[in-house]
Design a protein around this motif. Structure first.
Motif, mmCIF file in Angstrom:
data_model
loop_
_atom_site.group_PDB
_atom_site.id
_atom_site.type_symbol
_atom_site.label_atom_id
_atom_site.label_comp_id
_atom_site.label_asym_id
_atom_site.label_seq_id
_atom_site.Cartn_x
_atom_site.Cartn_y
_atom_site.Cartn_z
ATOM 1 N N GLN A 9 84.138 23.255 37.045
ATOM 2 C CA GLN A 9 85.040 22.481 36.292
ATOM 3 C C GLN A 9 86.165 22.997 35.579
ATOM 4 N N ILE A 10 85.927 24.481 35.086
ATOM 5 C CA ILE A 10 86.998 25.055 33.499
ATOM 6 C C ILE A 10 88.526 25.775 34.736
ATOM 7 N N THR A 11 87.479 25.534 36.028
ATOM 8 C CA THR A 11 89.076 26.446 36.732
ATOM 9 C C THR A 11 89.989 25.795 36.917
ATOM 10 N N THR A 14 91.986 24.487 34.210
ATOM 11 C CA THR A 14 92.887 25.611 33.941
ATOM 12 C C THR A 14 93.927 25.550 34.404
ATOM 13 N N SER A 15 93.679 25.184 35.932
ATOM 14 C CA SER A 15 94.926 25.481 37.182
ATOM 15 C C SER A 15 95.438 24.034 36.180
ATOM 16 N N THR A 16 95.161 22.923 36.228
ATOM 17 C CA THR A 16 96.182 21.845 35.703
ATOM 18 C C THR A 16 96.671 21.684 34.201
ATOM 19 N N VAL A 17 96.215 22.637 33.443
ATOM 20 C CA VAL A 17 97.215 23.266 32.353
ATOM 21 C C VAL A 17 98.132 23.591 32.863
ATOM 22 N N LEU A 70 82.078 17.963 44.401
ATOM 23 C CA LEU A 70 82.832 19.253 43.255
ATOM 24 C C LEU A 70 82.996 19.254 43.672
ATOM 25 N N ILE A 71 82.337 20.184 44.711
ATOM 26 C CA ILE A 71 82.498 21.608 45.414
ATOM 27 C C ILE A 71 83.918 20.896 46.278
ATOM 28 N N SER A 77 91.675 19.749 44.663
ATOM 29 C CA SER A 77 92.938 20.366 43.602
ATOM 30 C C SER A 77 92.821 22.180 43.599
ATOM 31 N N MET A 78 92.239 22.993 44.439
ATOM 32 C CA MET A 78 93.420 24.298 44.256
ATOM 33 C C MET A 78 94.062 24.406 45.594
ATOM 34 N N THR A 79 93.498 23.697 46.330
ATOM 35 C CA THR A 79 95.099 23.871 47.653
ATOM 36 C C THR A 79 96.190 23.292 46.361
#
Length: 95
Positions: A9-11, A14-17, A70-71, A77-79
């Motif tokens: 969730q933190i990742t 952070t990536s979205t910000v 969540l996984i 989202s990371m992709t």
């Protein structure tokens, strides 16, 4: 009550910000034909990568339905975020 966040969730947050900050600063750049070419190439690559990730995530969920959502959201989202940011940086460095 403050919710406790795990590393995924933190990742994601952070990536979205970071993504939003990069987009905010890119708004102020002068836009010409090269910028539009970069946007088109980036969106095509992001679309293919996100579609591929979505297919893989769907297959993983079909064969392993007990997988935590969540996984799956984390990988999708990371992709999207990493492909978008790295493609823009790559195409800008090539021009």
């Amino acid at each position: 009550m403050i919710p406790t966040l795990n590393w995924m969730q933190i990742t994601i947050i952070t990536s979205t910000v970071i993504y939003l900050l990069v987009e905010f600063f890119n708004r102020k750049e002068i836009k010409d034909e090269r910028f539009h070419l970069i946007e088109l190439k980036t969106q095509a690559l992001v679309s293919r990568a996100t579609s591929g990730a979505l297919v893989l995530i769907s297959l993983a969920y079909i064969f392993y339905p007990e997988t935590n959502g969540l996984i799956l959201l984390f990988f999708l989202s990371m992709t999207f975020l990493t492909t978008e940011l790295t493609a823009k940086l790559y195409y800008k460095s090539k021009l």
